[in-house]
Each structure stands twice: as C-alpha cells, then as structure tokens.
Design a protein around this motif. Structure first.
Motif, PDB file in Angstrom:
ATOM      1  N   TYR A 156      24.357 -37.589  -1.230  1.00 47.48           N
ATOM      2  CA  TYR A 156      24.626 -36.961  -2.519  1.00 47.48           C
ATOM      3  C   TYR A 156      23.311 -36.955  -3.277  1.00 47.48           C
ATOM      4  O   TYR A 156      22.771 -37.998  -3.638  1.00 47.48           O
ATOM      5  CB  TYR A 156      25.717 -37.714  -3.274  1.00 47.48           C
ATOM      6  CG  TYR A 156      27.087 -37.518  -2.657  1.00 47.48           C
ATOM      7  CD1 TYR A 156      27.908 -36.480  -3.084  1.00 47.48           C
ATOM      8  CD2 TYR A 156      27.531 -38.332  -1.624  1.00 47.48           C
ATOM      9  CE1 TYR A 156      29.149 -36.266  -2.494  1.00 47.48           C
ATOM     10  CE2 TYR A 156      28.772 -38.131  -1.036  1.00 47.48           C
ATOM     11  CZ  TYR A 156      29.573 -37.100  -1.474  1.00 47.48           C
ATOM     12  OH  TYR A 156      30.802 -36.891  -0.892  1.00 47.48           O
ATOM     13  N   ALA A 200      19.147 -35.360  -3.158  1.00 44.53           N
ATOM     14  CA  ALA A 200      18.150 -35.136  -2.094  1.00 44.53           C
ATOM     15  C   ALA A 200      16.824 -35.760  -2.500  1.00 44.53           C
ATOM     16  O   ALA A 200      15.944 -35.089  -3.029  1.00 44.53           O
ATOM     17  CB  ALA A 200      17.973 -33.636  -1.842  1.00 44.53           C
ATOM     18  N   VAL A 219      22.816 -27.823   2.905  1.00 43.61           N
ATOM     19  CA  VAL A 219      22.988 -28.186   1.501  1.00 43.61           C
ATOM     20  C   VAL A 219      24.258 -27.507   0.996  1.00 43.61           C
ATOM     21  O   VAL A 219      24.441 -26.302   1.216  1.00 43.61           O
ATOM     22  CB  VAL A 219      21.783 -27.745   0.637  1.00 43.61           C
ATOM     23  CG1 VAL A 219      22.036 -28.062  -0.836  1.00 43.61           C
ATOM     24  CG2 VAL A 219      20.507 -28.430   1.117  1.00 43.61           C
ATOM     25  N   ALA A 244      21.375 -27.784  -6.353  1.00 45.48           N
ATOM     26  CA  ALA A 244      21.442 -27.434  -4.938  1.00 45.48           C
ATOM     27  C   ALA A 244      20.253 -26.562  -4.535  1.00 45.48           C
ATOM     28  O   ALA A 244      19.663 -26.738  -3.459  1.00 45.48           O
ATOM     29  CB  ALA A 244      22.754 -26.726  -4.631  1.00 45.48           C
ATOM     30  N   ALA A 262      17.158 -28.690  -4.331  1.00 46.26           N
ATOM     31  CA  ALA A 262      17.215 -29.529  -3.132  1.00 46.26           C
ATOM     32  C   ALA A 262      16.868 -28.720  -1.885  1.00 46.26           C
ATOM     33  O   ALA A 262      16.115 -29.180  -1.015  1.00 46.26           O
ATOM     34  CB  ALA A 262      18.597 -30.148  -2.992  1.00 46.26           C
ATOM     35  N   ALA A 263      17.413 -27.498  -1.775  1.00 42.06           N
ATOM     36  CA  ALA A 263      17.150 -26.665  -0.608  1.00 42.06           C
ATOM     37  C   ALA A 263      15.659 -26.358  -0.469  1.00 42.06           C
ATOM     38  O   ALA A 263      15.091 -26.442   0.632  1.00 42.06           O
ATOM     39  CB  ALA A 263      17.957 -25.370  -0.690  1.00 42.06           C
ATOM     40  N   LEU A 319      13.801 -29.599   0.563  1.00 48.06           N
ATOM     41  CA  LEU A 319      14.056 -29.931   1.964  1.00 48.06           C
ATOM     42  C   LEU A 319      13.327 -28.976   2.915  1.00 48.06           C
ATOM     43  O   LEU A 319      12.956 -29.356   4.028  1.00 48.06           O
ATOM     44  CB  LEU A 319      15.554 -29.899   2.234  1.00 48.06           C
ATOM     45  CG  LEU A 319      16.374 -31.028   1.599  1.00 48.06           C
ATOM     46  CD1 LEU A 319      17.857 -30.694   1.611  1.00 48.06           C
ATOM     47  CD2 LEU A 319      16.109 -32.344   2.325  1.00 48.06           C
ATOM     48  N   VAL A 367      16.926 -24.933   6.664  1.00 45.87           N
ATOM     49  CA  VAL A 367      17.848 -25.366   5.610  1.00 45.87           C
ATOM     50  C   VAL A 367      18.870 -24.265   5.399  1.00 45.87           C
ATOM     51  O   VAL A 367      18.509 -23.112   5.133  1.00 45.87           O
ATOM     52  CB  VAL A 367      17.119 -25.642   4.284  1.00 45.87           C
ATOM     53  CG1 VAL A 367      18.118 -26.079   3.212  1.00 45.87           C
ATOM     54  CG2 VAL A 367      16.041 -26.704   4.471  1.00 45.87           C
ATOM     55  N   LEU A 379      22.006 -23.186   3.054  1.00 46.32           N
ATOM     56  CA  LEU A 379      22.706 -23.438   1.796  1.00 46.32           C
ATOM     57  C   LEU A 379      24.112 -22.859   1.906  1.00 46.32           C
ATOM     58  O   LEU A 379      24.276 -21.653   2.092  1.00 46.32           O
ATOM     59  CB  LEU A 379      21.938 -22.791   0.642  1.00 46.32           C
ATOM     60  CG  LEU A 379      22.424 -23.041  -0.783  1.00 46.32           C
ATOM     61  CD1 LEU A 379      22.359 -24.520  -1.134  1.00 46.32           C
ATOM     62  CD2 LEU A 379      21.583 -22.226  -1.768  1.00 46.32           C
ATOM     63  N   PHE A 397      23.432 -32.465   2.547  1.00 46.32           N
ATOM     64  CA  PHE A 397      23.082 -32.844   1.194  1.00 46.32           C
ATOM     65  C   PHE A 397      24.056 -32.153   0.240  1.00 46.32           C
ATOM     66  O   PHE A 397      24.129 -30.921   0.198  1.00 46.32           O
ATOM     67  CB  PHE A 397      21.634 -32.449   0.896  1.00 46.32           C
ATOM     68  CG  PHE A 397      20.652 -33.167   1.781  1.00 46.32           C
ATOM     69  CD1 PHE A 397      20.026 -34.326   1.348  1.00 46.32           C
ATOM     70  CD2 PHE A 397      20.364 -32.692   3.054  1.00 46.32           C
ATOM     71  CE1 PHE A 397      19.130 -35.001   2.160  1.00 46.32           C
ATOM     72  CE2 PHE A 397      19.465 -33.351   3.885  1.00 46.32           C
ATOM     73  CZ  PHE A 397      18.849 -34.518   3.428  1.00 46.32           C
ATOM     74  N   LEU A 401      25.660 -31.278  -3.393  1.00 49.99           N
ATOM     75  CA  LEU A 401      25.423 -31.137  -4.829  1.00 49.99           C
ATOM     76  C   LEU A 401      26.432 -30.116  -5.359  1.00 49.99           C
ATOM     77  O   LEU A 401      26.134 -28.926  -5.494  1.00 49.99           O
ATOM     78  CB  LEU A 401      23.986 -30.696  -5.104  1.00 49.99           C
ATOM     79  CG  LEU A 401      22.914 -31.668  -4.590  1.00 49.99           C
ATOM     80  CD1 LEU A 401      22.317 -31.179  -3.271  1.00 49.99           C
ATOM     81  CD2 LEU A 401      21.808 -31.843  -5.622  1.00 49.99           C
TER      82      LEU A 401
END
Length: 356
Positions: A163, A165, A180, A187, A190-191, A194, A201, A203, A267, A269
């Motif tokens: 939860y 990143a 993600v 989010a 985070a993407a 990452l 990645v 999403l 991950f 979010l």
C-alpha cells in the motif's frame, strides 16, 4: 523482536514502547497547552510550524509516521518551490525539523483515543490512559489507505503486495513487471516512480478514463513513458505465490473474463478512509466519517456566534487537511489549511479571553 543500540531487546513492541526506549516523548510534558494538534501529516505539521513560531504552546500527537499519506509518496512534482519534485518523506522531515526548531512538543506512538470538552479546556485522552489538555485543538489525522479485501493478497502484504510505493519497495522490483491499482494522483505518481526501476508498469483503472481523477500533467507523463501501460475497466480479482506475490488474476469489468499474469509487485492506491473513529460523537461527521467544518457544520452549531472556517461543531476544535469534509486532496491545500487554522485559533482564543 527489536534489538536497540543500547542493548535493550523488546519483544513484539508497539510504537510507543520503541519510542520510549529510544528516549522519544510519549506523554505530555506540561499540564496544559495552548494548542493540541492531532496528526503529523502536511496539514498538522504546517499548523505546528505556524503555531509554535507565533508563540503558542503547541503539542503535536502522531501515532505512526510523520508525513501522513503524503509521506509515502515517492515524488511530489507539483508542490510549489520544488521544480524537480521532492519525496514525501523528505518534505515531512523538513517540516518536522522546522516545527521542532520553533518549539513544538512532539508525542509519538501514543495515539489519541478520545476528545472531551470542559468549561475552559479540551481534553484528549491517549492510549496509555494519560491525557493532554489545551485551550484549542486542531484535528489533522488524515486518512488511511483502503484495502483490496482479497484474502490471498492481504496475506502477502509486505511480500510483493504494498500500500503506497516507497523507494525501498521500488528498488526491490527492479527489472521485473509490476502492477499499480488506482486512478488518482497518488497512483499516477507511483507508476511513474516505479517505471524508473521496473521492466514494465501496468496501471489498472476501473473507469474508462483518467481525466476525471488524475491531474493532466500526470496523464501526459504516463502517456509519454514507454514502460507504463494503462489497462482501463480492469480490476484485481485474485493472485498468489509461494511466500511472496508471483502472479495476479486480472478481471475485465465489461466482459467478466479473467487473466492470470506474472508479476513481482502489486502497489495499491485506491483512496482512503478518515481516521475519525476515536472522536465518536464529539464532533459531527459525514456518512463516510469526514469531519464537518465551517458552513457544513453550521446546522449543528451550538452557539449564537458564527463559527470560524475549519471549526467543527465543537467550539475551539478545528479540522484541516484530508480528514475534513470537502477538502481538496492535495499537499499544498493541506499545508494552506494548517497554516490558516492558526490564525483562526488566535481569533478563537481572543474571544475566549474576552468572555472571561
């Protein structure tokens, strides 16, 4: 088990026990303060900086981690004054240091469990049974991440299922595919973070577009990042692995078809819930638990005078940041609310002084 540098060994300790062993304050240092701030996210830390710098005897209570939800953000790109971005942890540490320098007293690991109001002082009860008293209170407890609620994935939390990143988690999936979940700014951030480490990645977004839930600059960056792919109308239906996450089950929300895909990390979010259960009926909340303030609180207001902006249905108790009904879920707005609230606290204390 936790072994400390001073050779103290703690078995299954709580945050307060570890903090106390390290010499961190877990109880109030004085009988009463001018202001209690509950929560050390951006709103609470900003309030602490301005309150202490303006001469208010201020105590800030934090049960878990400085910076709140923003503190877990790998890179905040649209915060004023940081054109290359800043990590949430770095921003939180700078704010903590600034508040501490001005004289804020921090109590860590001993969370607020109740709020009561007497004739002259507000009383916040703490988990260990002690109390903190003050003339005014600012609630800035923020929110917690919503969970997916999939048992087989919850059992892998910390072992491929995360939860937020953080940088450490991102480095652990270097060169591997990750997913993600979420369509908001957190989010998206985070993407992109990452993508600097992971091979691919993906999403996963439940809706048909990111336009309504994500800032335009983030959607453009995602579109221009080669190893970030967006799957719309998709959701996680399951997953598993041998001791850590190895595969996910992805469901198409339109067709209902599922697909098993290999992955090294998930991950999550997907929004948040406010930390307000400890308030019980002391202040009015909306049906989701967010605190009513200002005009939203007016129908429940008990006094003849008009209530201040950010003031709750309990006079002298204010709420700022993500925990407040109708707030803008941005770091900058939380910081703004926290700083503005101190001006309102001064006004409230002046009125209280006139009444005595």
């Amino acid at each position: 088990m936790v072994a400390l540098f001073n050779r103290i060994v703690l078995v299954d300790p709580g945050n307060a026990e570890v903090a106390e062993a390290l010499g961190v304050d877990v109880r109030p240092a004085r009988s009463a303060y001018d202001l209690i701030i509950v929560g050390a996210g951006p709103a609470g830390l900003a309030a602490a900086v301005y309150a202490a710098s303006e001469g208010l005897a201020t105590v800030l209570l934090e049960q878990e981690a400085f910076g709140g939800q923003a503190g877990t953000s790998s890179r905040i790109r649209n915060y004023l004054g940081f054109p290359r971005g800043i990590s949430g942890a770095d921003l939180a540490w700078r704010a903590y240091e600034q508040a501490w320098t001005f004289g804020t007293h921090f109590i860590y690991g001993n969370p607020a469990t109740s709020l009561a109001t007497g004739e002259d002082l507000h009383v916040v009860g703490l988990k260990d049974g002690s109390q903190v008293r003050s003339r005014a209170v600012i609630i800035a407890t923020g929110v917690s991440y919503r969970r997916l609620g999939i048992a087989e994935l919850e059992s892998l939390a910390g072992a491929g299922v995360f939860y937020g990143a953080s940088t450490i988690e991102a480095q652990a999936v270097a060169g591997k595919p990750v997913f993600v979940v979420g369509g908001g700014n957190s989010a998206g951030q985070a993407a992109l973070h990452l993508a600097k480490y992971a091979e691919q990645v993906t999403l996963l977004v439940r809706s048909q577009s990111l336009a309504a839930s994500m800032s335009d600059y983030l959607t453009r960056e995602i579109e221009n990042t080669a190893n970030v792919h967006v799957r719309y109308r998709s959701e996680v239906a399951g997953g598993g692995g041998d001791g850590r996450l190895e595969h996910l089950l992805i469901r198409d929300r339109d067709s209902g078809r599922t697909e098993s895909v290999p992955t090294a990390g998930l991950f999550i979010l997907i929004g948040a819930e406010p930390f307000t259960d400890w308030l019980r009926g002391e202040v009015a909340r909306d049906r989701w638990g967010f605190i009513l303030t200002g005009p939203d609180a007016a129908p429940h207001w008990p006094l003849a005078r008009a209530l201040f902006p950010f003031e709750t249905t309990t006079p002298g108790v204010f709420a700022v940041g993500d925990v407040r009904h109708g707030s803008v879920k941005r770091v900058a707005s939380a910081v703004g609310e926290g700083s503005i609230a101190i001006r309102l606290v001064h006004d409230y204390l002046a009125l209280a002084l006139q009444a005595t």
